[in-house]
Motif scaffolding. Structure first.
Motif, PDB file in Angstrom:
ATOM      1  N   THR A 207      -3.299  11.806   2.593  1.00 51.15           N
ATOM      2  CA  THR A 207      -3.142  12.430   3.913  1.00 51.15           C
ATOM      3  C   THR A 207      -3.938  13.728   4.003  1.00 51.15           C
ATOM      4  O   THR A 207      -4.542  14.016   5.032  1.00 51.15           O
ATOM      5  CB  THR A 207      -1.664  12.699   4.229  1.00 51.15           C
ATOM      6  OG1 THR A 207      -1.100  13.504   3.211  1.00 51.15           O
ATOM      7  CG2 THR A 207      -0.888  11.402   4.361  1.00 51.15           C
ATOM      8  N   GLU A 208      -3.970  14.501   2.905  1.00 45.55           N
ATOM      9  CA  GLU A 208      -4.748  15.734   2.901  1.00 45.55           C
ATOM     10  C   GLU A 208      -6.242  15.437   3.033  1.00 45.55           C
ATOM     11  O   GLU A 208      -6.962  16.121   3.769  1.00 45.55           O
ATOM     12  CB  GLU A 208      -4.479  16.524   1.621  1.00 45.55           C
ATOM     13  CG  GLU A 208      -3.088  17.113   1.556  1.00 45.55           C
ATOM     14  CD  GLU A 208      -2.786  17.749   0.217  1.00 45.55           C
ATOM     15  OE1 GLU A 208      -3.639  17.670  -0.706  1.00 45.55           O
ATOM     16  OE2 GLU A 208      -1.701  18.336   0.080  1.00 45.55           O
TER      17      GLU A 208
ATOM     18  N   LEU B 137       0.843  -1.186   0.000  1.00 45.78           N
ATOM     19  CA  LEU B 137       0.000   0.000   0.000  1.00 45.78           C
ATOM     20  C   LEU B 137       0.879   1.236   0.000  1.00 45.78           C
ATOM     21  O   LEU B 137       1.844   1.314   0.756  1.00 45.78           O
ATOM     22  CB  LEU B 137      -0.902   0.020   1.240  1.00 45.78           C
ATOM     23  CG  LEU B 137      -1.884  -1.138   1.364  1.00 45.78           C
ATOM     24  CD1 LEU B 137      -2.625  -1.037   2.683  1.00 45.78           C
ATOM     25  CD2 LEU B 137      -2.861  -1.134   0.217  1.00 45.78           C
ATOM     26  N   GLU B 138       0.538   2.165  -0.836  1.00 48.08           N
ATOM     27  CA  GLU B 138       1.299   3.396  -0.901  1.00 48.08           C
ATOM     28  C   GLU B 138       0.457   4.537  -0.365  1.00 48.08           C
ATOM     29  O   GLU B 138      -0.692   4.710  -0.744  1.00 48.08           O
ATOM     30  CB  GLU B 138       1.696   3.693  -2.345  1.00 48.08           C
ATOM     31  CG  GLU B 138       2.638   2.661  -2.923  1.00 48.08           C
ATOM     32  CD  GLU B 138       3.026   2.975  -4.358  1.00 48.08           C
ATOM     33  OE1 GLU B 138       2.698   4.082  -4.842  1.00 48.08           O
ATOM     34  OE2 GLU B 138       3.643   2.117  -4.985  1.00 48.08           O
TER      35      GLU B 138
END
Length: 94
Positions: free
Chosen positions: A16-17, A9-10
């Motif tokens: 994140t935003e 998973l990347e």
């Protein structure tokens, strides 16, 4: 059974935003709800009296509100079905 390596998973900046914006939105809703509950005249005391005294007037409304919150959280939107004869028995033709 075939074995495979775990999927990687990347985490991207966009993720994140998005997480931060959703988190802020939820915190704002929570603050508004807390302010509405604390801002009400005797709201907390009525609920505590109903719980201690066993009153049904406040507990039924809080139960309905709790059910609505749960339904909203899980995405359940109940649609009542009309209780007419064709819906109960279908379209019977002789």
């Amino acid at each position: 059974m075939l074995r495979r390596k775990p999927t990687r998973l990347e985490l991207k900046i966009d993720d994140t935003e998005e997480f931060e914006s959703v988190k802020k939105e939820l915190e704002a809703r929570k603050r508004q709800r807390e302010e509405a509950e604390s801002g009400g005249v005797g709201g907390a005391s009525v609920i505590s009296v109903d719980i201690i005294g066993g009153g049904a007037s406040g507990s039924s409304s809080t139960a309905a509100g709790r059910a609505e919150l749960i339904n909203e959280r899980i995405g359940y939107k109940p649609h009542p079905k009309p209780a007419t004869l064709p819906t109960l028995f279908g379209s019977l033709q002789f």
